[in-house]
Design a protein around this motif. Sequence first.
Motif, PDB file in Angstrom:
ATOM      1  N   THR A 212       0.831  -1.203   0.000  1.00 26.01           N
ATOM      2  CA  THR A 212       0.000   0.000   0.000  1.00 26.01           C
ATOM      3  C   THR A 212       0.867   1.255   0.000  1.00 26.01           C
ATOM      4  O   THR A 212       0.614   2.195  -0.767  1.00 26.01           O
ATOM      5  N   ILE A 213       1.888   1.281   0.825  1.00 26.24           N
ATOM      6  CA  ILE A 213       2.785   2.440   0.870  1.00 26.24           C
ATOM      7  C   ILE A 213       3.531   2.581  -0.446  1.00 26.24           C
ATOM      8  O   ILE A 213       3.669   3.689  -0.993  1.00 26.24           O
TER       9      ILE A 213
ATOM     10  N   THR B 158       0.037  11.497   0.141  1.00 25.44           N
ATOM     11  CA  THR B 158      -0.087  10.100  -0.279  1.00 25.44           C
ATOM     12  C   THR B 158      -1.304   9.417   0.332  1.00 25.44           C
ATOM     13  O   THR B 158      -1.675   8.336  -0.105  1.00 25.44           O
ATOM     14  N   THR B 159      -1.939  10.049   1.320  1.00 23.21           N
ATOM     15  CA  THR B 159      -3.076   9.424   1.997  1.00 23.21           C
ATOM     16  C   THR B 159      -4.209   9.109   1.023  1.00 23.21           C
ATOM     17  O   THR B 159      -4.818   8.037   1.093  1.00 23.21           O
TER      18      THR B 159
ATOM     19  N   MET C 289      -3.402   6.037  -0.845  1.00 23.14           N
ATOM     20  CA  MET C 289      -3.517   4.850   0.001  1.00 23.14           C
ATOM     21  C   MET C 289      -4.967   4.400   0.105  1.00 23.14           C
ATOM     22  O   MET C 289      -5.272   3.203   0.038  1.00 23.14           O
TER      23      MET C 289
ATOM     24  N   SER D 200       1.123   3.875  -3.207  1.00 23.54           N
ATOM     25  CA  SER D 200       0.786   5.294  -3.053  1.00 23.54           C
ATOM     26  C   SER D 200       1.998   6.183  -3.335  1.00 23.54           C
ATOM     27  O   SER D 200       1.857   7.252  -3.943  1.00 23.54           O
ATOM     28  N   THR D 201       3.178   5.742  -2.950  1.00 24.69           N
ATOM     29  CA  THR D 201       4.383   6.509  -3.251  1.00 24.69           C
ATOM     30  C   THR D 201       4.641   6.556  -4.755  1.00 24.69           C
ATOM     31  O   THR D 201       5.008   7.599  -5.301  1.00 24.69           O
TER      32      THR D 201
END
Length: 158
Positions: free
Chosen positions: A33-34, A62-63, A66, A37-38
Motif C-alpha cells: 500500500t505504501i 499520499t493518503t 492509500m 501510493s508513493t
Amino acid sequence: PTPSRRRGSPSGEVWFCGLCQYANLVRTVIGYTITASTSATALYKANCFHSKGHSADCGVYTTMYMVVFGISQIVFSQLPNLHEMAWLSILAAVMSISYSTIGVGLSLAQTISGPISKTTMGGTAIGVDVASSAQKIWLTLQALGNIAFAYSYSMVLI
C-alpha cells in the motif's frame, strides 16, 4: 500424539506458524500500500513538473492514494475465482521481469555515468545532498525499511 490431544485439533506450533504467516502478510500488504501510493505520487509529481515546470508547487499527500489503493483491493478481492485466472500470473511475471530490467538498466546507467557527488565511508556528506543529521538518519532508516520490505519479494522470487 498424546492421548489427551484430540485428533485434528491444531497444536501450539501450528497456531504459532499461522500467526507468523499472518503477521508477514499484514506487513507485506502495508508495504504494498505504501509503495503503490508513493509510486502514484511520484507519477503525479512527474506529470505536474513536466506540464508546469520544476518551479511549480506539485506537492500532494499520499493518503488519498492509500485510500484509493485500499478500496481497489477490496473491490478486487470480491472477484470470484481470481486464483484461477492464469493470465493474471502471466501478467505478474511479465511485470516483475520488466521492473527488474528497468531497475538494472537504471543502475547500469548511473554506474556508467560516473561519480556525481562526494560520499564518505559514512555515506553522503551532510550539506551536499542531505541537509541535516536528522535527515540522514531518516533516510538510513528508510533504506533499512526498503530492505526489510524487499524480503517479501524474495519469497515470491524463490
